[in-house]
Design a protein around this motif. Structure first.
Motif, PDB file in Angstrom:
ATOM      1  N   GLY A 351       0.811  -1.348  -0.111  1.00 23.78           N
ATOM      2  CA  GLY A 351      -0.221   0.029  -0.084  1.00 23.78           C
ATOM      3  C   GLY A 351       0.788   1.310   0.082  1.00 23.78           C
ATOM      4  N   GLN A 352       2.065   1.179   0.171  1.00 24.97           N
ATOM      5  CA  GLN A 352       2.881   2.492   0.100  1.00 24.97           C
ATOM      6  C   GLN A 352       2.678   3.117  -0.975  1.00 24.97           C
ATOM      7  OE1 GLN A 352       7.279   1.657   1.171  1.00 24.97           O
ATOM      8  NE2 GLN A 352       7.733   3.106  -0.450  1.00 24.97           N
ATOM      9  N   CYS A 353       2.572   2.681  -2.111  1.00 23.15           N
ATOM     10  CA  CYS A 353       2.674   3.519  -3.288  1.00 23.15           C
ATOM     11  C   CYS A 353       1.278   4.351  -3.411  1.00 23.15           C
ATOM     12  CB  CYS A 353       2.589   2.682  -4.642  1.00 23.15           C
ATOM     13  SG  CYS A 353       1.746   1.303  -4.572  1.00 23.15           S
ATOM     14  N   GLU A 354       0.310   3.655  -3.066  1.00 24.18           N
ATOM     15  CA  GLU A 354      -1.184   4.414  -3.193  1.00 24.18           C
ATOM     16  C   GLU A 354      -1.043   5.499  -2.154  1.00 24.18           C
ATOM     17  OE1 GLU A 354      -4.237   1.743  -2.637  1.00 24.18           O
ATOM     18  OE2 GLU A 354      -3.658   0.345  -4.148  1.00 24.18           O
ATOM     19  N   LYS A 355      -0.397   5.464  -1.138  1.00 23.97           N
ATOM     20  CA  LYS A 355      -0.384   6.677  -0.353  1.00 23.97           C
ATOM     21  C   LYS A 355       0.304   8.102  -1.101  1.00 23.97           C
ATOM     22  CE  LYS A 355      -0.461   4.342   4.117  1.00 23.97           C
ATOM     23  NZ  LYS A 355       0.656   2.976   4.152  1.00 23.97           N
ATOM     24  N   ALA A 356       1.338   7.692  -1.963  1.00 23.24           N
ATOM     25  CA  ALA A 356       1.765   8.691  -2.538  1.00 23.24           C
ATOM     26  C   ALA A 356       1.332   9.269  -3.955  1.00 23.24           C
ATOM     27  CB  ALA A 356       3.278   8.052  -2.742  1.00 23.24           C
ATOM     28  N   CYS A 357       0.566   8.582  -4.383  1.00 18.56           N
ATOM     29  CA  CYS A 357       0.025   8.756  -5.864  1.00 18.56           C
ATOM     30  C   CYS A 357      -1.059   9.983  -5.748  1.00 18.56           C
ATOM     31  CB  CYS A 357      -0.735   7.534  -6.337  1.00 18.56           C
ATOM     32  SG  CYS A 357      -1.496   7.965  -7.807  1.00 18.56           S
ATOM     33  N   PRO A 358      -0.749  11.114  -6.280  1.00 15.65           N
ATOM     34  CA  PRO A 358      -1.458  12.227  -6.318  1.00 15.65           C
ATOM     35  C   PRO A 358      -2.707  11.838  -7.208  1.00 15.65           C
ATOM     36  CG  PRO A 358       0.433  12.603  -7.598  1.00 15.65           C
ATOM     37  CD  PRO A 358       0.605  11.160  -7.072  1.00 15.65           C
ATOM     38  N   GLN A 359      -2.917  10.926  -7.807  1.00 16.98           N
ATOM     39  CA  GLN A 359      -4.016  10.766  -8.859  1.00 16.98           C
ATOM     40  C   GLN A 359      -4.905   9.680  -8.044  1.00 16.98           C
ATOM     41  OE1 GLN A 359      -4.235  12.333 -11.642  1.00 16.98           O
ATOM     42  NE2 GLN A 359      -2.535  13.191 -11.147  1.00 16.98           N
ATOM     43  N   HIS A 360      -4.543   9.144  -7.117  1.00 24.39           N
ATOM     44  CA  HIS A 360      -5.281   8.266  -6.021  1.00 24.39           C
ATOM     45  C   HIS A 360      -5.675   7.194  -6.719  1.00 24.39           C
ATOM     46  CE1 HIS A 360      -5.321  11.793  -3.397  1.00 24.39           C
ATOM     47  NE2 HIS A 360      -5.900  12.333  -4.337  1.00 24.39           N
ATOM     48  N   LEU A 361      -4.776   6.504  -7.468  1.00 27.98           N
ATOM     49  CA  LEU A 361      -5.058   5.387  -8.377  1.00 27.98           C
ATOM     50  C   LEU A 361      -4.945   4.097  -7.517  1.00 27.98           C
ATOM     51  CD1 LEU A 361      -2.815   6.071 -11.493  1.00 27.98           C
ATOM     52  CD2 LEU A 361      -5.425   6.341 -11.275  1.00 27.98           C
ATOM     53  N   PRO A 362      -5.768   3.493  -7.567  1.00 33.82           N
ATOM     54  CA  PRO A 362      -5.812   1.945  -6.874  1.00 33.82           C
ATOM     55  C   PRO A 362      -4.868   1.148  -7.481  1.00 33.82           C
ATOM     56  CG  PRO A 362      -7.674   1.792  -8.529  1.00 33.82           C
ATOM     57  CD  PRO A 362      -6.988   3.199  -8.651  1.00 33.82           C
ATOM     58  N   ILE A 363      -3.394   1.318  -6.921  1.00 33.15           N
ATOM     59  CA  ILE A 363      -2.256   0.646  -7.652  1.00 33.15           C
ATOM     60  C   ILE A 363      -2.247  -0.734  -7.373  1.00 33.15           C
ATOM     61  CG2 ILE A 363       0.215   0.629  -7.695  1.00 33.15           C
ATOM     62  CD1 ILE A 363       0.129   3.787  -7.249  1.00 33.15           C
ATOM     63  N   MET A 364      -2.591  -1.153  -6.173  1.00 40.16           N
ATOM     64  CA  MET A 364      -2.385  -2.626  -6.033  1.00 40.16           C
ATOM     65  C   MET A 364      -3.528  -3.285  -6.637  1.00 40.16           C
ATOM     66  SD  MET A 364      -2.145  -2.598  -1.711  1.00 40.16           S
ATOM     67  CE  MET A 364      -3.320  -1.213  -1.228  1.00 40.16           C
ATOM     68  N   GLU A 365      -4.635  -2.695  -6.930  1.00 34.98           N
ATOM     69  CA  GLU A 365      -5.631  -3.625  -7.881  1.00 34.98           C
ATOM     70  C   GLU A 365      -4.958  -3.539  -9.271  1.00 34.98           C
ATOM     71  OE1 GLU A 365      -9.447  -1.739  -6.689  1.00 34.98           O
ATOM     72  OE2 GLU A 365     -10.052  -2.259  -8.792  1.00 34.98           O
ATOM     73  N   ILE A 366      -4.547  -2.400  -9.574  1.00 35.75           N
ATOM     74  CA  ILE A 366      -4.190  -2.442 -10.986  1.00 35.75           C
ATOM     75  C   ILE A 366      -2.992  -3.254 -11.482  1.00 35.75           C
ATOM     76  CG2 ILE A 366      -2.775  -0.716 -12.648  1.00 35.75           C
ATOM     77  CD1 ILE A 366      -4.333   1.344 -11.678  1.00 35.75           C
ATOM     78  N   MET A 367      -1.955  -3.490 -10.339  1.00 29.63           N
ATOM     79  CA  MET A 367      -0.847  -4.264 -10.522  1.00 29.63           C
ATOM     80  C   MET A 367      -1.462  -5.949 -10.537  1.00 29.63           C
ATOM     81  SD  MET A 367       1.755  -2.895 -10.713  1.00 29.63           S
ATOM     82  CE  MET A 367       0.766  -1.473 -11.226  1.00 29.63           C
ATOM     83  N   HIS A 368      -2.508  -6.272  -9.858  1.00 25.82           N
ATOM     84  CA  HIS A 368      -2.911  -7.369  -9.784  1.00 25.82           C
ATOM     85  C   HIS A 368      -3.882  -7.704 -11.347  1.00 25.82           C
ATOM     86  CE1 HIS A 368      -4.973 -11.133  -8.260  1.00 25.82           C
ATOM     87  NE2 HIS A 368      -6.229 -10.585  -8.696  1.00 25.82           N
ATOM     88  N   GLU A 369      -4.172  -6.619 -11.710  1.00 21.34           N
ATOM     89  CA  GLU A 369      -4.990  -6.707 -13.092  1.00 21.34           C
ATOM     90  C   GLU A 369      -3.852  -6.875 -14.135  1.00 21.34           C
ATOM     91  OE1 GLU A 369      -7.029  -2.963 -13.820  1.00 21.34           O
ATOM     92  OE2 GLU A 369      -7.187  -3.248 -15.725  1.00 21.34           O
ATOM     93  N   ALA A 370      -2.994  -6.228 -14.109  1.00 17.41           N
ATOM     94  CA  ALA A 370      -1.629  -6.414 -14.858  1.00 17.41           C
ATOM     95  C   ALA A 370      -0.924  -7.803 -14.989  1.00 17.41           C
ATOM     96  CB  ALA A 370      -0.497  -5.287 -14.712  1.00 17.41           C
ATOM     97  N   ASP A 371      -0.925  -8.302 -13.679  1.00 21.22           N
ATOM     98  CA  ASP A 371      -0.460  -9.619 -13.740  1.00 21.22           C
ATOM     99  C   ASP A 371      -1.378 -10.655 -14.422  1.00 21.22           C
ATOM    100  OD1 ASP A 371       1.708 -11.437 -13.033  1.00 21.22           O
ATOM    101  OD2 ASP A 371       0.404 -11.936 -11.157  1.00 21.22           O
ATOM    102  N   GLY A 372      -2.450 -10.406 -14.349  1.00 15.43           N
ATOM    103  CA  GLY A 372      -3.396 -11.358 -14.843  1.00 15.43           C
ATOM    104  C   GLY A 372      -3.616 -11.473 -16.266  1.00 15.43           C
ATOM    105  N   ILE A 373      -3.091 -10.230 -16.871  1.00 17.60           N
ATOM    106  CA  ILE A 373      -3.097 -10.084 -18.354  1.00 17.60           C
ATOM    107  C   ILE A 373      -1.790 -10.531 -18.844  1.00 17.60           C
ATOM    108  CG2 ILE A 373      -3.165  -8.288 -20.367  1.00 17.60           C
ATOM    109  CD1 ILE A 373      -5.620  -7.121 -18.521  1.00 17.60           C
ATOM    110  N   PHE A 374      -0.648  -9.956 -18.365  1.00 14.42           N
ATOM    111  CA  PHE A 374       0.630 -10.106 -18.857  1.00 14.42           C
ATOM    112  C   PHE A 374       1.483 -11.095 -18.279  1.00 14.42           C
ATOM    113  CE2 PHE A 374      -0.114  -5.383 -19.425  1.00 14.42           C
ATOM    114  CZ  PHE A 374      -0.359  -5.469 -20.743  1.00 14.42           C
ATOM    115  N   GLY A 375       1.210 -11.620 -17.029  1.00 15.07           N
ATOM    116  CA  GLY A 375       2.029 -12.436 -16.177  1.00 15.07           C
ATOM    117  C   GLY A 375       2.251 -13.603 -16.681  1.00 15.07           C
ATOM    118  N   ARG A 376       3.446 -14.387 -16.581  1.00 10.74           N
ATOM    119  CA  ARG A 376       3.666 -15.696 -17.432  1.00 10.74           C
ATOM    120  C   ARG A 376       2.902 -17.042 -16.588  1.00 10.74           C
ATOM    121  NH1 ARG A 376       8.373 -15.229 -20.726  1.00 10.74           N
ATOM    122  NH2 ARG A 376       9.710 -13.570 -20.027  1.00 10.74           N
TER     123      ARG A 376
END
Ligand code: SF4
Ligand code: SF4
Length: 376
Positions: A351-376
């Motif tokens: 959660g460290q990144c989300e606290k710093a993001c000025p756009q308030h993006l749900p980064i943890m969720e986005i990382m999960h989404e990206a791994d689902g699409i691109f992860g091996r």
């Protein structure tokens, strides 16, 4: 072939340059060397005189193939551009070691255009620490390099800083009608030109994203235009309008693309976009940009991630995935250009990144989404 004046070199450079990072493949995952050599030689025969490669393209094979293609009198007809992979440097000694490895791979006496590859905040700091520019200047004095430049991949403010920090012979930026204000952008092109620095353009087709799988809504825009053109033709028409550009690199991967490009770049029409056509292209650019799902500005406030996850880069791949119609090429690029430890799979949801993001993006969720699409 159309040409642009390169004053420092006292020569004309072809407006179409050959990028050598996407050579033809043989269907078994290997570069088709014979076809790649044919492509290089045909380009030169047809007037292309700027060949661009890098230490990392095709794992070094790109440079070796160019060496073979430039035998039999071809070397004398073209400029060769190669790049120093700054991110691999650990000490000053690495600069010369890598340069001479490249020179040996290319099997030429002089590298005409030598670039500090992919300048970002991190690699620029590293380049300064390893005295890269001073060493490149020494190599020039020794007769091994003719012109020194850099290629750029970071925010605009750094671009100005880099431009202002050295007497560059040229620079290379990403530019296409979607990325008008991304990284250096049109503003950077004009800034470099104001300092008399010629600009080489990379990614005019956004790595094939704006030509490979065109979303239906964009196809409608092209269909509605008075003049019918291919998506690549529209993209080149937009880029070639800028007189500040020295050459436009295209990483062609088959002979059909090469012949199409040669045809486009042999007519003055490519440099003279009309107001009406410009309006059509800008509508397509606006539409592509509206397809961006996660509004990440690339500010990097979320970095460093304690696990080394390359958050903004991952979000960019994900946004491209949605905007460019789930182009499977992106999976390959994600796994090629991001080290395993930089990939989304390493996110531990701290959660460290989300606290710093000025756009308030749900980064943890986005990382999960990206791994689902691109992860091996
Ligand atoms: S949540 Fe994931 S991406 Fe964000 S800082 Fe933590 S490990 Fe890194
Ligand atoms: S802090 Fe937010 S907006 Fe900035 S780069 Fe990271 S994810 Fe993108």
């Amino acid at each position: 072939m159309l040409y642009r004046r390169f004053e420092k070199g006292n020569m004309d450079v072809s407006l179409l340059g050959l990028g050598c990072m996407r050579f033809p493949m043989d269907g078994r995952g290997n570069v088709d060397e014979a076809k790649a050599i044919e492509m290089i030689r045909t380009s030169i025969d047809e007037g292309v005189n700027y060949i661009d490669t890098a230490y990392t393209y095709h794992g070094g094979l790109s440079e070796r193939i160019i060496a073979k293609a430039l035998k039999d009198g071809y070397r004398e007809k073209t400029l060769v551009a190669d790049k120093l992979p700054t991110w691999l440097l650990k000490t000053e000694e690495d600069v010369r070691r890598i340069f001479f490895e490249q020179k040996e791979r290319l099997d030429i006496d002089v590298i005409d255009m030598y670039l500090v590859h992919s300048v970002t905040k991190e690699s620029w700091d590293l380049a300064k620490k390893c005295r890269v520019l001073e060493i490149l200047e020494e190599l020039r004095q020794e007769g091994y390099i003719k012109y020194i430049g850099f290629s750029f991949h970071d925010e605009y403010s750094l671009f100005e800083e880099v431009i202002d920090s050295w007497d560059w012979d040229f620079c290379q930026i990403q530019l296409n009608y979607v990325d008008v204000e991304f990284q250096a952008g049109v503003k950077g092109l004009k800034y470099a030109a104001s300092k008399n620095i010629p600009v080489v353009i990379m990614e005019p087709l956004k790595g094939g994203r704006i030509t490979d799988r065109v979303p239906p809504a964009i196809q409608e825009i092209w269909k509605g235009a008075k003049t019918k053109r291919s998506p690549a033709h529209w993209a080149f028409l937009w880029v070639a309008q800028f007189p500040e550009i020295l050459t436009i690199l295209s990483g062609m991967s088959d002979m059909r693309q090469l012949y199409e490009n040669l045809e486009m770049f042999s007519h003055k029409e490519i440099e003279n976009v009309s107001g009406e056509d410009l309006e059509v292209i800008e509508r397509a650019g606006d539409l592509y940009r509206s397809l961006i799902k996660h509004q990440c500005t690339g500010c990097k406030y979320c970095l460093p991630c304690p696990k080394g996850v390359a958050i903004p880069n991952i979000i960019r791949y994900l946004n491209d995935w949605y905007a460019f119609d789930n182009n499977p090429r992106l999976k390959g690029e994600y796994n090629t250009w991001l080290d395993p430890e930089e990939q989304a799979a390493n996110c531990v949801s701290c959660g460290q990144c989300e606290k710093a993001c000025p756009q308030h993006l749900p980064i943890m969720e986005i990382m999960h989404e990206a791994d689902g699409i691109f992860g091996r």
